[in-house]
Scaffold this motif. Structure first.
Motif, PDB file in Angstrom:
ATOM      1  N   ASN A 222      -6.833  -3.744  -0.798  1.00  0.00           N
ATOM      2  CA  ASN A 222      -6.100  -2.617  -0.221  1.00  0.00           C
ATOM      3  C   ASN A 222      -6.194  -1.371  -1.100  1.00  0.00           C
ATOM      4  OD1 ASN A 222      -5.165  -4.222   1.964  1.00  0.00           O
ATOM      5  ND2 ASN A 222      -3.595  -5.097   0.633  1.00  0.00           N
ATOM      6  N   GLY A 223      -7.262  -1.276  -1.865  1.00  0.00           N
ATOM      7  CA  GLY A 223      -7.408  -0.134  -2.752  1.00  0.00           C
ATOM      8  C   GLY A 223      -7.700   1.145  -1.978  1.00  0.00           C
ATOM      9  N   ASP A 224      -6.916   2.191  -2.253  1.00  0.00           N
ATOM     10  CA  ASP A 224      -7.123   3.468  -1.565  1.00  0.00           C
ATOM     11  C   ASP A 224      -7.364   4.589  -2.573  1.00  0.00           C
ATOM     12  OD1 ASP A 224      -4.613   3.426  -2.635  1.00  0.00           O
ATOM     13  OD2 ASP A 224      -3.600   4.287  -0.894  1.00  0.00           O
ATOM     14  N   VAL A 225      -7.962   4.242  -3.714  1.00  0.00           N
ATOM     15  CA  VAL A 225      -8.236   5.240  -4.749  1.00  0.00           C
ATOM     16  C   VAL A 225      -9.356   6.164  -4.275  1.00  0.00           C
ATOM     17  CG1 VAL A 225      -8.966   5.575  -7.140  1.00  0.00           C
ATOM     18  CG2 VAL A 225      -7.540   3.615  -6.540  1.00  0.00           C
ATOM     19  N   PRO A 226      -9.153   7.480  -4.345  1.00  0.00           N
ATOM     20  CA  PRO A 226     -10.136   8.428  -3.793  1.00  0.00           C
ATOM     21  C   PRO A 226     -11.318   8.725  -4.702  1.00  0.00           C
ATOM     22  CG  PRO A 226      -8.256   9.621  -4.621  1.00  0.00           C
ATOM     23  CD  PRO A 226      -7.941   8.159  -4.791  1.00  0.00           C
ATOM     24  N   TYR A 227     -11.576   7.890  -5.676  1.00  0.00           N
ATOM     25  CA  TYR A 227     -12.722   8.090  -6.564  1.00  0.00           C
ATOM     26  C   TYR A 227     -13.296   6.731  -6.959  1.00  0.00           C
ATOM     27  CZ  TYR A 227      -8.875   7.281  -9.866  1.00  0.00           C
ATOM     28  OH  TYR A 227      -7.783   6.767 -10.505  1.00  0.00           O
ATOM     29  N   GLY A 228     -14.558   6.741  -7.389  1.00  0.00           N
ATOM     30  CA  GLY A 228     -15.212   5.519  -7.805  1.00  0.00           C
ATOM     31  C   GLY A 228     -15.084   5.298  -9.303  1.00  0.00           C
ATOM     32  N   PRO A 229     -15.796   4.294  -9.835  1.00  0.00           N
ATOM     33  CA  PRO A 229     -15.720   3.987 -11.265  1.00  0.00           C
ATOM     34  C   PRO A 229     -16.081   5.162 -12.167  1.00  0.00           C
ATOM     35  CG  PRO A 229     -16.799   2.206 -10.076  1.00  0.00           C
ATOM     36  CD  PRO A 229     -16.642   3.329  -9.110  1.00  0.00           C
ATOM     37  N   TRP A 230     -17.195   5.821 -11.865  1.00  0.00           N
ATOM     38  CA  TRP A 230     -17.610   6.949 -12.694  1.00  0.00           C
ATOM     39  C   TRP A 230     -16.714   8.159 -12.483  1.00  0.00           C
ATOM     40  CZ3 TRP A 230     -20.308   5.872 -16.700  1.00  0.00           C
ATOM     41  CH2 TRP A 230     -21.253   4.836 -16.667  1.00  0.00           C
TER      42      TRP A 230
END
Length: 256
Positions: A222-230
């Motif tokens: 359910n991750g809704d983080v608007p950025y990736g790992p980098w």
């Protein structure tokens, strides 16, 4: 004084203060040991996990569990590198020898960051391989998609933690005040804001919350983080740049 001479001088200062060397070593030992322990516990408890938890189980990230505590020593290292000279009064002599304050701070940060990077990378790779050894059949391989990125990211994460700490210490000068702000920020404020639903959107932009994404290979369902790992690591790098810029501006404006 030439920049190379200033760099050599900063290297001499750091290696001659035992507390800074010990904190780097402690950061590595704590991170590795705790990562191994939690990886072993994760293997033994895996069968008891829910279906959702099994689907999102991240063997790579598990091996980095020790970084949550190991970063404490890295914070202390970053603070001591800068604040030791203020404590002893040596800062006056240092600035008299190197009146270009930007060169002085840049050299100190460069040497300390290189050390933090070396220790951080070694710690990250050792934590990964020992952690995977503990996980047995659940382990990930360094060649699996995203794994090498996560391992390298672990070393970069530790380095940025040290750089943020150096910037804050340069702004505040005293170790007590710097640690009194950094410790609650990373170990109380950030986790609370990052895990409470009302403040989660704010918390995900804090340096440790954003930077830790680089070490994740399996994202939450359910991750809704608007950025990736980098992207997360970039956010953390911007925090480090802001802290160091603040340290430089205050160092340039005020007396030693």
């Amino acid at each position: 004084m030439a920049t190379t001479q200033v760099l050599k001088s900063e290297w001499t200062k750091i290696k001659s203060v035992q507390s800074t060397v010990w904190t780097l070593g402690l950061s590595a030992v704590v991170t590795i040991a705790l990562g191994v322990l939690i990886s072993l516990l994760a293997k033994n408890e895996f069968k008891k996990l829910s279906t959702e938890d099994k689907l999102t189980f991240d063997p790579t990230f598990v091996s980095f569990a020790g970084m949550s505590l190991g970063q404490l020593a890295m914070i202390v290292f970053g603070v001591l590198v800068v604040s030791n000279e203020y404590n002893t009064g040596m800062i006056r002599m240092s600035l008299a020898a190197v009146p270009q304050r930007g060169t002085f701070l840049f050299s100190k940060v460069t040497v300390a960051s290189a050390l933090a990077l070396l220790v951080g990378m070694a710690t990250s790779f050792i934590s990964f391989f020992l952690g995977q050894a503990m996980l047995g059949d659940l382990k990930a391989s360094i060649g699996d998609p995203g794994v090498l990125r996560a391992v390298i990211g672990g070393g970069l994460y530790m380095t940025l933690i040290a750089m943020i700490s150096m910037g804050v210490a340069a702004m505040l000068r005293g170790p007590t005040l710097a640690l009194g702000i950094l410790m609650p920020f990373f170990f109380l404020l950030a986790p609370i804001l990052g895990n409470v639903s009302a403040t989660k959107k704010v918390g995900q932009y804090l340096p440790d919350q954003a930077g830790s994404k680089i070490m994740q290979v399996v994202p939450p369902l359910n991750g809704d983080v608007p950025y990736g790992p980098w992207g997360g690591l970039l956010i953390m790098a911007l925090w480090a740049a802001a802290a160091l810029l603040g340290g430089y501006v205050l160092l340039k404006k005020r007396d030693a």
